[in-house]
Design a protein around this motif. Sequence first.
Motif, short mmCIF file in Angstrom:
data_model
loop_
_atom_site.label_atom_id
_atom_site.label_comp_id
_atom_site.label_asym_id
_atom_site.label_seq_id
_atom_site.Cartn_x
_atom_site.Cartn_y
_atom_site.Cartn_z
N LEU A 86 0.82 -1.21 0.00
CA LEU A 86 0.00 0.00 0.00
C LEU A 86 0.86 1.26 0.00
O LEU A 86 0.57 2.24 -0.71
N GLY A 87 1.94 1.23 0.79
CA GLY A 87 2.82 2.39 0.85
C GLY A 87 3.48 2.69 -0.48
O GLY A 87 3.53 3.84 -0.94
N ALA A 88 3.99 1.65 -1.13
CA ALA A 88 4.64 1.84 -2.43
C ALA A 88 3.64 2.20 -3.51
O ALA A 88 3.97 2.91 -4.47
N LEU A 89 2.39 1.73 -3.37
CA LEU A 89 1.36 2.01 -4.37
C LEU A 89 0.88 3.45 -4.30
O LEU A 89 0.73 4.13 -5.33
N TYR A 90 0.65 3.94 -3.06
CA TYR A 90 0.07 5.28 -2.95
C TYR A 90 1.09 6.39 -3.14
O TYR A 90 0.75 7.49 -3.60
N ARG A 99 4.40 16.95 1.10
CA ARG A 99 3.97 17.16 2.49
C ARG A 99 2.88 16.17 2.89
O ARG A 99 2.85 15.70 4.03
N VAL A 100 1.98 15.86 1.99
CA VAL A 100 0.92 14.90 2.30
C VAL A 100 1.51 13.50 2.45
O VAL A 100 1.10 12.73 3.33
N VAL A 101 2.48 13.18 1.61
CA VAL A 101 3.15 11.88 1.71
C VAL A 101 3.79 11.71 3.08
O VAL A 101 3.65 10.67 3.74
N THR A 102 4.50 12.71 3.53
CA THR A 102 5.17 12.63 4.83
C THR A 102 4.18 12.68 5.99
O THR A 102 4.43 12.09 7.04
N LEU A 103 3.06 13.36 5.81
CA LEU A 103 2.03 13.39 6.86
C LEU A 103 1.46 11.98 7.08
O LEU A 103 1.30 11.54 8.22
N ILE A 104 1.17 11.29 5.99
CA ILE A 104 0.66 9.91 6.11
C ILE A 104 1.68 9.03 6.82
O ILE A 104 1.34 8.22 7.70
#
Length: 498
Positions: free
Chosen positions: A439-443, A454-459
């Motif tokens: 899921l992490g590599a997919l999104y 910034r959204v990537v690091t927030l997740i």
Amino acid sequence: MTTDTPPAGVQQILDDAPLSTFHLKAAVVAGAGFFTDSYDLNVIGTVMLLVKPQFHLVAGQVSLVTSSTLLAVAGGALLFGRLGDLLGRRRIYGLEAVLMIIGALLSAFAPNFAVLMVGRVILGLGIGGDYPASGVIMAEFANRRNRGKLVGLTFLFYVLGQVAAYLVALLIIAVGTPDHVAWRVVLGLGALPALFVLWNRRHMPESPRWTVAVAGDAGQAAVDLAHYAGRAVGRDAVAAASGAAVAVATAGTAATAAPAAPAAPAAASPRSRPRLGLGLGLDVLRSRSFLIALLGTAGSWFFFNVAVYGNSVSQPLLIASIAPKTTTIRNIAINAALVLCFSLTAALIGLAILDRIPRRPLQIIGFGCSAASMLLIASFSGLTHTVVPFALVFGVSLFGIALGPNYTTMLLAAESYPTAVRSTGHGLSAGIAKIGAFLGALYTPVVLAHYGLRVVTLIAGICFLLGIATTLVLREPKDSALGDLDVTEARTPEPALA
């Protein structure tokens, strides 16, 4: 027929044995598998920078190549984890390396996107199988005092594989290798450590803990113990364990151990270990304590992998998003420097303190450092505009990852289940974790393209915090005898030698 509990003598000899060359050899052989796993998983981020223009891939296809491998890793972990309990650790120890060799070579010679996908899926199945195979067998051979360091040493090779993934790619490109050849060489080299793994693992013994607890062949367990660890525990102790093993073996067990004084162990309880069937072991999955342990080991590992594979494995993409004009070789060099300065340093520190600090606090410290780093990047937009400030703060996350969770997620999964279902529990934990990695590599590429860094690091920051929460449900296994780590509701202590 099988015995219900392994003789305490065999367990105690393994738990109390002094550190020996056999322990170190076992750690290196297991670690070589993790080196291969790490190299093959971490190199794909760099490879995709070169493959994308050649195969004319869109963002969705890039995500699919990266994430499909991880989904296959999940399947491999579940399959090989269960087989490790049903067939034995040694019988599957090396089969996963065959898959890694086939997958690496098929990926390297892929003529198109479809074949590359197939090669990466086969590779993923092998990598997934290596998690329970290596983690469990090393934990079962390790002594109590050095178990953390020995299992940790195997996973230090994972960090070394990560370093190698960037340095090998950097070297191949730096010498002027054409892009369409470079990525094939980088992927093909992943078969070399897998060949080393295959050769050495076929010469490893079966785990005496499994042989007694599941196969019920106490005599063979004692023979293996004497043959492979006799120097570490001493011949007299092995003979005593052999006598105890034969005494509790059921009818038909070959009494091949050396004669010893009669032992009088307590009667074994039929509920001392979960019953094994050909399925997933539904008796175990109904156990409340087993499920709580699974929530802790699989849950913390899941959230950890969502964050890590959404960021660390996609590091080249993150750097490219900040500085799109950065050359490929400079991008790789930046990532190699990050891994060397932060990940490798933290990994060495973590290995040194692994048996000094309890597992849970160490994992929480690592999660905390990584969460702070990710949330800081998400909170201040200036950190996502230039490479150096981002790299320094992002490096704190790499430090936290390598200091604790890189070791402890693997270690806790190996220490939280009884022998009869240890490989199954570890495989379930690793498999669920790799679904998180998928899921992490997919999104990440998709979210990065549409919503920004910034959204990537927030997740990722939120996932690290959830990793802390799930870690808290686990009990602390440090300094406990491996035979005592029984999470079934009907726990029965092992009988002691008379």
